[in-house]
Design an enzyme around this catalytic site. Structure first.
Site, PDB file in Angstrom:
ATOM      1  CE1 TYR A 144      -2.286   3.283   2.589  1.00  0.00           C
ATOM      2  CE2 TYR A 144      -3.608   2.631   0.704  1.00  0.00           C
ATOM      3  CZ  TYR A 144      -3.339   3.520   1.726  1.00  0.00           C
ATOM      4  OH  TYR A 144      -4.110   4.636   1.871  1.00  0.00           O
ATOM      5  CG  ASP A 239       5.981   3.675   0.417  1.00  0.00           C
ATOM      6  OD1 ASP A 239       4.773   3.470   0.180  1.00  0.00           O
ATOM      7  OD2 ASP A 239       6.370   4.413   1.346  1.00  0.00           O
ATOM      8  CE  LYS A 267       2.752   4.980   7.865  1.00  0.00           C
ATOM      9  NZ  LYS A 267       1.375   5.038   8.334  1.00  0.00           N
TER      10      LYS A 267
HETATM   11  P1  KE4 Z   1      -0.493   8.529   4.364  1.00  0.00           P
HETATM   12  O1  KE4 Z   1      -1.023   9.192   3.125  1.00  0.00           O
HETATM   13  O2  KE4 Z   1      -1.571   7.729   5.081  1.00  0.00           O
HETATM   14  O3  KE4 Z   1       0.276   9.473   5.285  1.00  0.00           O
HETATM   15  O4  KE4 Z   1       0.632   7.457   3.934  1.00  0.00           O
HETATM   16  C1  KE4 Z   1       0.273   6.482   2.986  1.00  0.00           C
HETATM   17  C2  KE4 Z   1       1.241   5.328   3.087  1.00  0.00           C
HETATM   18  C3  KE4 Z   1       2.239   5.204   2.144  1.00  0.00           C
HETATM   19  N1  KE4 Z   1       3.137   4.188   2.191  1.00  0.00           N
HETATM   20  C4  KE4 Z   1       3.092   3.280   3.194  1.00  0.00           C
HETATM   21  C5  KE4 Z   1       4.101   2.173   3.223  1.00  0.00           C
HETATM   22  C6  KE4 Z   1       2.088   3.361   4.194  1.00  0.00           C
HETATM   23  O5  KE4 Z   1       2.049   2.432   5.181  1.00  0.00           O
HETATM   24  C7  KE4 Z   1       1.151   4.408   4.149  1.00  0.00           C
HETATM   25  C8  KE4 Z   1       0.042   4.537   5.169  1.00  0.00           C
HETATM   26  N2  KE4 Z   1      -0.065   3.487   6.128  1.00  0.00           N
HETATM   27  C9  KE4 Z   1      -1.386   3.226   6.665  1.00  0.00           C
HETATM   28  C10 KE4 Z   1      -1.256   2.058   7.651  1.00  0.00           C
HETATM   29  N3  KE4 Z   1      -1.086   0.822   7.014  1.00  0.00           N
HETATM   30  C11 KE4 Z   1      -1.987   4.421   7.295  1.00  0.00           C
HETATM   31  C12 KE4 Z   1      -3.201   4.148   8.152  1.00  0.00           C
HETATM   32  C13 KE4 Z   1      -4.437   4.670   7.537  1.00  0.00           C
HETATM   33  O6  KE4 Z   1      -4.632   4.515   6.304  1.00  0.00           O
HETATM   34  O7  KE4 Z   1      -5.248   5.252   8.313  1.00  0.00           O
END
Ligand code: KE4
Length: 430
Positions: A144, A239, A267
């Protein structure tokens, strides 16, 4: 656990926000029950509006690696806020952040700050396409990268497949440009690049998968992808939104010794505030506007208060022995969980990489593929999740998420967690 106030808030929220939440996984849809609403957080704990205390292994999905409400982070935010919340003009903290990121992650000669991991990854893909003049990208089943259109592509079966939109609103024409591979499958990657390598703008991967539970790369796998991308002139993008500063100080690329062309961050670099970044080789990054033609912008990018939070957290993670201590905590936790499961006669195994871990309800001794993760007993996980929550331990509310430890999770906290797990595994068995 009493939950009256949370339930009342959730009833109101469902009328006003899709699913009652601002991010889908928070709704507990895959584990059952309704979410609690948080009043405050401190150290390893969340406290909900009904006064319940939870040991937190979600950590805001990764950012809170130093524990919640760390005084050094809080005070940095308070100090910065006194000087103003947003300037819309450059500020010194942006330079300090760029110096810090490029020093700690040497493959990044230049960086650009954005406001989320999603912004970082969709910008990196645009840059890869702009720099190569090619349109196709490669992602991996189960990985993801945020909700950018090109990433919301359902993997077809097995190896190489053209994408099928995983969400309404993603045009088929765009999804077709996303090729999907099985993670940790050397031959499938070679076959894809043999067939289409010279059409591929970029390959993006979570170097340790944290969005299909926690799946570590097989020995040599990242190196294999590095060689394929180099040979075909495709941009290799790690990523590291989740793995950055978590699986090692320099991220997965430092842990496994493979340098990508671009890296995305999020994060931890925001310390809990909305921050993302992408960076990499100078000749790529100098193609980003206004230095180059690839456009990308953001009103709040490099926000001074967010930079202050991220810089304070990045200072803390550089303290001697920080990552070794967290790796020891994750190992102690997972060893304890495995022992508790065995005691209860529940088929269970775990993965741990640095300060992140994964729990699998399966007879398999090891899970390192998306197919393996999908084959696990998600219903058993849901029962375990609810039993742990009822005993004051908050795990990620999905069988396809990773767990996170922080510097605030000490031995006593781990022992309390394992004690709760002993009873929770018994509940799973029923
Ligand atoms: P954000 O747009 O949510 O800040 O980041 C997206 C993203 C990109 N790449 C990786 C490897 C990620 O894990 C994420 C976001 N992680 C999720 C948890 N698996 C965020 C939690 C959520 O969607 O509320």
């Amino acid at each position: 656990m009493k939950q009256q106030r949370s339930n009342a808030l959730f009833a109101r929220a469902r009328e006003l926000m899709p699913g009652g939440v601002n991010s889908p996984v928070r709704a507990f849809r895959s584990v059952g029950g309704d979410p609690f609403f948080v009043a405050r957080a401190d150290g390893p704990f969340l406290f909900d509006v009904d006064g319940n205390r939870y040991i937190d292994y979600v950590g805001s999905w990764g950012p809170m690696i130093t524990g919640h409400n760390h005084p050094r982070v809080r005070e940095a935010v308070e100090r910065a806020a006194r000087d103003g919340l947003s300037f819309g003009a450059p500020c010194p903290a942006e330079v300090t952040m760029a110096e810090t990121l490029t020093r700690l992650v040497p493959s990044c000669e230049m960086v650009r700050m954005v406001n989320s991991g999603t912004e970082a990854t969709l910008s990196a893909i645009r840059l890869a396409r702009g720099a190569t003049g090619r349109a196709r990208i490669v992602k991996f089943e189960g990985c993801y990268h945020g909700h950018g259109d090109s990433f919301l592509v359902k993997a077809g079966s097995g190896a190489l497949t053209f994408g099928v939109p995983d969400s309404p609103g993603v045009p088929k024409a765009l999804a077709d440009l996303t090729l999907t591979l099985p993670y940790n499958d050397f031959d499938a990657a070679s076959a894809l690049f043999d067939r289409s390598g010279d059409d591929i703008a970029g390959l993006i991967i979570e170097p340790v998968v944290g969005n299909a539970n926690c799946l570590p790369p097989r020995e040599g796998y990242l190196r294999h992808l590095r060689e394929l991308c180099t040979r075909h002139g495709a941009v290799l993008i790690f990523d590291e939104v989740m793995t950055g500063f978590r699986v090692a100080l320099g991220g997965a690329q430092a842990r496994y010794g493979v340098a990508p062309d671009l890296t995305t961050f999020g994060k931890i670099i925001g310390g809990g505030m909305p921050v993302g970044a992408y960076g990499g080789r100078r000749e790529l990054m100098e193609q980003v506007s206004p230095a180059g033609p690839v456009y990308q912008a953001g009103t709040l990018s490099g926000n001074p208060v967010a930079m202050a939070a991220g810089l304070a957290m990045l200072e803390l993670v550089q303290e001697p022995g920080f990552h070794q201590r967290l790796e020891a905590t994750a190992n102690a936790l997972c060893d304890g969980l495995e022992a508790a499961a065995q005691e209860a006669g529940v088929p269970f195994t775990s993965n741990r990489v640095g300060a992140m871990f994964g729990m699998f309800f399966t007879e398999s001794p090891m899970v390192d593929s998306y197919a393996g993760a999908v084959a696990c007993d998600a219903a058993a996980f849901a029962r375990f999740f609810r039993a742990m929550l009822g005993r004051g331990v908050f795990l990620a509310p999905s069988a396809f998420e990773a767990g996170f430890v922080s510097a605030a999770h000490d031995e006593a906290i781990v022992a309390e967690t394992i004690e709760a797990a002993r009873a929770a595994f018994a509940a799973v068995r029923q």
